[in-house]
Write an enzyme that holds these catalytic residues in place. Structure first.
Site, PDB file in Angstrom:
ATOM      1  N   ASP A   7       0.866  -1.166   0.000  1.00 27.64           N
ATOM      2  CA  ASP A   7       0.000   0.000   0.000  1.00 27.64           C
ATOM      3  C   ASP A   7       0.913   1.229   0.000  1.00 27.64           C
ATOM      4  O   ASP A   7       2.109   1.127   0.313  1.00 27.64           O
ATOM      5  CB  ASP A   7      -0.881  -0.038   1.258  1.00 27.64           C
ATOM      6  N   ASP A   9      -0.043   5.069   0.947  1.00 31.07           N
ATOM      7  CA  ASP A   9      -0.209   6.032   2.046  1.00 31.07           C
ATOM      8  C   ASP A   9      -0.252   5.317   3.393  1.00 31.07           C
ATOM      9  O   ASP A   9      -1.031   4.390   3.599  1.00 31.07           O
ATOM     10  CB  ASP A   9      -1.496   6.848   1.850  1.00 31.07           C
ATOM     11  N   ARG A  57     -12.755  12.377  -6.355  1.00 30.14           N
ATOM     12  CA  ARG A  57     -13.416  13.484  -5.652  1.00 30.14           C
ATOM     13  C   ARG A  57     -13.055  14.840  -6.223  1.00 30.14           C
ATOM     14  O   ARG A  57     -13.548  15.872  -5.742  1.00 30.14           O
ATOM     15  CB  ARG A  57     -12.990  13.499  -4.178  1.00 30.14           C
TER      16      ARG A  57
HETATM   17 MG   LIG Z   1      -2.827   3.165   3.575  1.00 36.05          MG
END
Ligand SMILES: [Mg+2]
Ligand SMILES: [Zn+2]
Length: 180
Positions: A7, A9, A57
């Site tokens: 992953d 972040d 978004r």
């Molecule tokens: Mg993460």
């Protein structure tokens, strides 16, 4: 082929509830670049699988996301490592896409593009959805306490048997030692 899925972040770089919206906001967690270098030098291909709903978004655009990843690649390279590819979901949380973790589209894309079976492939994340996506494709989820990791642990929903490490540095050391 030895493969590890990360992953982004909260694992490689510091996370933010306000999203990482610019290259300036992308900053590596201490030890993470060296951890990727260790994996690379141990013969692992390193790929990233990341939800980036900020695109969907409208918080940042694809050019900005590419610039963020260019910064990440550059810093990883300077540390002596390599990220082979970044797979990301740009869709919003409300979208019914198949790629947003905990859905499995990103992992399946990795399997298809690299022609690998994900069974037992280590997948390092800091959120429950990372763990769930990894489990759903038969990969080996690993939780780190950085990013949302502590929050995930305290949430109490972590499936039994998922190993938990301090950070990517510790996780990488274990992954390397287990596959020697
Ligand atoms: Mg993460
Ligand atoms: Zn998606």
């Amino acid at each position: 082929m030895k493969l590890v899925i990360l992953d982004r972040d909260g694992v490689i770089n510091f996370d933010s509830d306000q999203f990482i919206k610019s290259p300036q906001e992308w900053s590596p967690i201490p030890g993470s670049l060296e951890a990727i270098a260790s994996l690379t030098q141990a013969g692992f291909r390193v790929v990233v699988a990341s939800n980036q709903s900020g695109v969907g978004r409208g918080l940042f655009d694809m050019a900005t996301l590419n610039a963020i990843h260019a910064k990440m690649h550059k810093q990883v390279t300077q540390a002596g490592g390599r990220i082979d590819a970044v797979f990301f979901c740009p869709h919003s949380a409300e979208s019914l896409c198949q790629c947003r973790k905990p859905r499995t589209g990103l992992f399946k894309e990795i399997a298809n593009r690299l022609h690998v079976d994900l069974a037992g492939v280590p997948a390092v994340g800091d959120a429950l959805r990372d763990v769930q996506a990894a489990l759903a494709v038969g990969a080996k989820p690993i939780l780190v306490k950085t990013g949302k990791g502590l929050r995930t642990l305290r949430g109490g929903s972590l499936p039994e048997g998922v190993p938990v490490y301090e950070d990517l540095r510790e996780a990488a050391n274990i992954i390397i030692s287990e596959t020697d």
